[in-house]
Each structure stands twice: as C-alpha cells, then as structure tokens.
Scaffold this motif. Sequence first.
Motif, PDB file in Angstrom:
ATOM      1  N   GLU A  51       0.835  -1.192   0.000  1.00 18.49           N
ATOM      2  CA  GLU A  51       0.000   0.000   0.000  1.00 18.49           C
ATOM      3  C   GLU A  51       0.872   1.245   0.000  1.00 18.49           C
ATOM      4  O   GLU A  51       1.974   1.251   0.520  1.00 18.49           O
ATOM      5  N   THR A  52       0.344   2.305  -0.588  1.00 18.17           N
ATOM      6  CA  THR A  52       1.069   3.566  -0.628  1.00 18.17           C
ATOM      7  C   THR A  52       1.064   4.198   0.749  1.00 18.17           C
ATOM      8  O   THR A  52       0.038   4.267   1.411  1.00 18.17           O
ATOM      9  N   ILE A  53       2.234   4.610   1.192  1.00 22.15           N
ATOM     10  CA  ILE A  53       2.343   5.263   2.486  1.00 22.15           C
ATOM     11  C   ILE A  53       2.032   6.740   2.309  1.00 22.15           C
ATOM     12  O   ILE A  53       2.669   7.428   1.535  1.00 22.15           O
ATOM     13  N   ILE A  54       1.038   7.247   3.036  1.00 19.95           N
ATOM     14  CA  ILE A  54       0.615   8.633   2.914  1.00 19.95           C
ATOM     15  C   ILE A  54       0.938   9.360   4.211  1.00 19.95           C
ATOM     16  O   ILE A  54       0.567   8.922   5.296  1.00 19.95           O
ATOM     17  N   ASP A  55       1.625  10.470   4.088  1.00 26.73           N
ATOM     18  CA  ASP A  55       1.947  11.287   5.245  1.00 26.73           C
ATOM     19  C   ASP A  55       0.669  11.941   5.751  1.00 26.73           C
ATOM     20  O   ASP A  55      -0.054  12.601   5.007  1.00 26.73           O
ATOM     21  N   GLU A  56       0.387  11.734   7.039  1.00 19.22           N
ATOM     22  CA  GLU A  56      -0.843  12.273   7.600  1.00 19.22           C
ATOM     23  C   GLU A  56      -0.777  13.791   7.777  1.00 19.22           C
ATOM     24  O   GLU A  56      -1.787  14.447   7.924  1.00 19.22           O
ATOM     25  N   GLU A  57       0.427  14.340   7.805  1.00 19.62           N
ATOM     26  CA  GLU A  57       0.549  15.781   7.937  1.00 19.62           C
ATOM     27  C   GLU A  57       0.036  16.462   6.674  1.00 19.62           C
ATOM     28  O   GLU A  57       0.455  16.140   5.577  1.00 19.62           O
ATOM     29  N   LYS A  58      -0.861  17.397   6.834  1.00 23.15           N
ATOM     30  CA  LYS A  58      -1.433  18.095   5.690  1.00 23.15           C
ATOM     31  C   LYS A  58      -0.640  19.373   5.426  1.00 23.15           C
ATOM     32  O   LYS A  58      -0.275  20.078   6.349  1.00 23.15           O
ATOM     33  N   PRO A  59      -0.371  19.658   4.185  1.00 25.70           N
ATOM     34  CA  PRO A  59       0.448  20.825   3.869  1.00 25.70           C
ATOM     35  C   PRO A  59      -0.235  22.129   4.244  1.00 25.70           C
ATOM     36  O   PRO A  59      -1.453  22.249   4.203  1.00 25.70           O
ATOM     37  N   VAL A  60       0.582  23.108   4.641  1.00 26.11           N
ATOM     38  CA  VAL A  60       0.064  24.420   4.991  1.00 26.11           C
ATOM     39  C   VAL A  60      -0.151  25.230   3.723  1.00 26.11           C
ATOM     40  O   VAL A  60       0.721  25.319   2.871  1.00 26.11           O
ATOM     41  N   ILE A  61      -1.331  25.789   3.617  1.00 26.02           N
ATOM     42  CA  ILE A  61      -1.676  26.587   2.450  1.00 26.02           C
ATOM     43  C   ILE A  61      -1.969  28.012   2.908  1.00 26.02           C
ATOM     44  O   ILE A  61      -2.656  28.237   3.892  1.00 26.02           O
ATOM     45  N   LYS A  62      -1.430  28.944   2.188  1.00 29.14           N
ATOM     46  CA  LYS A  62      -1.684  30.334   2.515  1.00 29.14           C
ATOM     47  C   LYS A  62      -2.898  30.811   1.738  1.00 29.14           C
ATOM     48  O   LYS A  62      -2.879  30.889   0.524  1.00 29.14           O
ATOM     49  N   GLU A  63      -3.949  31.122   2.481  1.00 32.15           N
ATOM     50  CA  GLU A  63      -5.156  31.628   1.855  1.00 32.15           C
ATOM     51  C   GLU A  63      -5.175  33.139   2.011  1.00 32.15           C
ATOM     52  O   GLU A  63      -5.072  33.660   3.112  1.00 32.15           O
ATOM     53  N   THR A  64      -5.289  33.822   0.913  1.00 31.34           N
ATOM     54  CA  THR A  64      -5.277  35.285   0.940  1.00 31.34           C
ATOM     55  C   THR A  64      -6.677  35.818   0.652  1.00 31.34           C
ATOM     56  O   THR A  64      -7.322  35.403  -0.294  1.00 31.34           O
ATOM     57  N   LYS A  65      -7.120  36.753   1.511  1.00 30.96           N
ATOM     58  CA  LYS A  65      -8.424  37.382   1.323  1.00 30.96           C
ATOM     59  C   LYS A  65      -8.280  38.889   1.452  1.00 30.96           C
ATOM     60  O   LYS A  65      -7.426  39.387   2.168  1.00 30.96           O
ATOM     61  N   LYS A  66      -9.165  39.582   0.756  1.00 35.85           N
ATOM     62  CA  LYS A  66      -9.208  41.025   0.875  1.00 35.85           C
ATOM     63  C   LYS A  66     -10.380  41.426   1.767  1.00 35.85           C
ATOM     64  O   LYS A  66     -11.471  40.867   1.666  1.00 35.85           O
ATOM     65  N   ILE A  67     -10.143  42.392   2.641  1.00 37.84           N
ATOM     66  CA  ILE A  67     -11.224  42.935   3.461  1.00 37.84           C
ATOM     67  C   ILE A  67     -12.124  43.776   2.558  1.00 37.84           C
ATOM     68  O   ILE A  67     -11.638  44.629   1.812  1.00 37.84           O
ATOM     69  N   ILE A  68     -13.406  43.516   2.609  1.00 36.42           N
ATOM     70  CA  ILE A  68     -14.331  44.279   1.771  1.00 36.42           C
ATOM     71  C   ILE A  68     -14.999  45.387   2.584  1.00 36.42           C
ATOM     72  O   ILE A  68     -14.912  45.430   3.818  1.00 36.42           O
ATOM     73  N   LYS A  69     -15.683  46.273   1.892  1.00 36.30           N
ATOM     74  CA  LYS A  69     -16.412  47.359   2.555  1.00 36.30           C
ATOM     75  C   LYS A  69     -17.588  46.764   3.338  1.00 36.30           C
ATOM     76  O   LYS A  69     -18.143  45.738   2.952  1.00 36.30           O
ATOM     77  N   PRO A  70     -17.989  47.428   4.421  1.00 37.22           N
ATOM     78  CA  PRO A  70     -19.105  46.896   5.216  1.00 37.22           C
ATOM     79  C   PRO A  70     -20.474  47.238   4.634  1.00 37.22           C
ATOM     80  O   PRO A  70     -21.491  47.208   5.339  1.00 37.22           O
ATOM     81  N   TYR A  71     -20.518  47.566   3.378  1.00 35.93           N
ATOM     82  CA  TYR A  71     -21.773  47.894   2.696  1.00 35.93           C
ATOM     83  C   TYR A  71     -21.638  47.531   1.219  1.00 35.93           C
ATOM     84  O   TYR A  71     -20.517  47.304   0.717  1.00 35.93           O
ATOM     85  N   THR A  72     -22.755  47.493   0.508  1.00 31.53           N
ATOM     86  CA  THR A  72     -22.736  47.139  -0.915  1.00 31.53           C
ATOM     87  C   THR A  72     -23.238  48.266  -1.809  1.00 31.53           C
ATOM     88  O   THR A  72     -22.960  48.265  -3.010  1.00 31.53           O
ATOM     89  N   ASN A  73     -23.956  49.192  -1.240  1.00 28.43           N
ATOM     90  CA  ASN A  73     -24.506  50.305  -2.018  1.00 28.43           C
ATOM     91  C   ASN A  73     -23.387  51.305  -2.344  1.00 28.43           C
ATOM     92  O   ASN A  73     -22.797  51.907  -1.441  1.00 28.43           O
ATOM     93  N   GLU A  74     -23.115  51.477  -3.621  1.00 30.56           N
ATOM     94  CA  GLU A  74     -22.015  52.346  -4.043  1.00 30.56           C
ATOM     95  C   GLU A  74     -22.302  53.827  -3.818  1.00 30.56           C
ATOM     96  O   GLU A  74     -21.404  54.668  -3.972  1.00 30.56           O
TER      97      GLU A  74
END
Length: 216
Positions: A51-74
Amino acid sequence: MKRKLRLKPYVLPSLYVCLFIFTFYVTLLVSNSLTKKSTNKNTENMDYVSETIIDEEKPVIKETKKIIKPYTNEKVSIGKYFYNQTDEDKKQENSITYHDNTYMQNSGVDYILEESFDVVSILDGTVTSVTSDDVLGKIVEIKHDNDYISVYQSLSTVDVKKGDTVTQGQTIGKSGTNEMDKDMGNHLHFELYIKAKAVDPSLYIDKEITDNTKSE
C-alpha cells in the motif's frame, strides 16, 4: 636401459595455469551458489509493502483574502473619519464626535446615505455579540481570524444572533440612526480592531490579509 621421461620446459607452467583457472572457477561457482541461497532466504522472510504510504501531515496553504467594505450600495460615502493624530487639521476636525457636552475622538468610520442600506460582514467570522444601546443603537460584533474584530453600530435592524457563523459579504443588518450622532441621520458607524487595538478601517479595506491554514 630405460630412458627417464622428461617434460618439456613449457609444460609445467601450463599445468600450473590450468590448475589455477580450475580452482578459481570452482570457487566462483560455490560463491554464487551460496549468495543465491542467501538472497532467496532473505526474500522469503521479507515483508513487502503493498500500500502507498501517505503522510498524515497536511500541507500548509496560505489563503489570501481582501477585506471588503461593510456595505454594498455604491452611493454610500464617508460622513466622519477615524481620528488620526497625523492627519491634517481639517480631517481631524471631521473625526471628532460631540455628545453630551463632550468632544470625543472618533474610533471608527461613519458611512452615510439618506436611505437605509444593507450592512455586510467584511470577512468570514463568528458573531460574538448582539446588543442594543440607547445611545449607540443596535450593535453587532464579529470575530475573525488573525485577531481581527469588526464592530457595526447604529443599526436599525439585525439579521444575525450571537454564535452565528457568517461569511464575507453576508448581510448582518441595515443602517439606522442613534443618539450619539443625531446630526448624521441614517448611517453606519464601523470600527475595526486588530489584536484589541482600534485601527483606521479605511487603511485596511481592499487590503489583502493572509491566513495560514491546513488543507482538507
């Protein structure tokens, strides 16, 4: 009289060479045989991994998000700025709140529009508090990753409750009025805290923040 048999000079060395080659060949055969038996024995006792040996440690992924305005009406605009000691005098004057004979430095940004507008969460998070204050109006507090906390004041209606998980852009209520800023009319007072310190929200809107998470 018998004659003695005498070998020619080149015969004896040739015999020695033949004897050496024969001995070497026999030794080589015996060695190969022993090696083969040892290899077969080790192979029989060897456990194969199928059987294939799988490392249980999951890779760290950098998720990038932008802060949006607290409203939608332009059409929404800024009615009062966050107080910053380094700002020019005119902007500082527009970041002072006067209430009950007291001048106070504005700890957030006030967004104004004549009609009521939807108020949305700037990031994914969890609602940690929903309160109603006689002076500040209805208030929603949301905790986000990386010690970010957003506060939405002067709401007329609230669509979430304490403990709710909200997503970025989700409507949490509508703008309204309060006693603190009567002269502003319908508005949203928005505050942003990072590691328990109030910061100027306008410096973080549309800015990227990085969240280190593990992949699923």
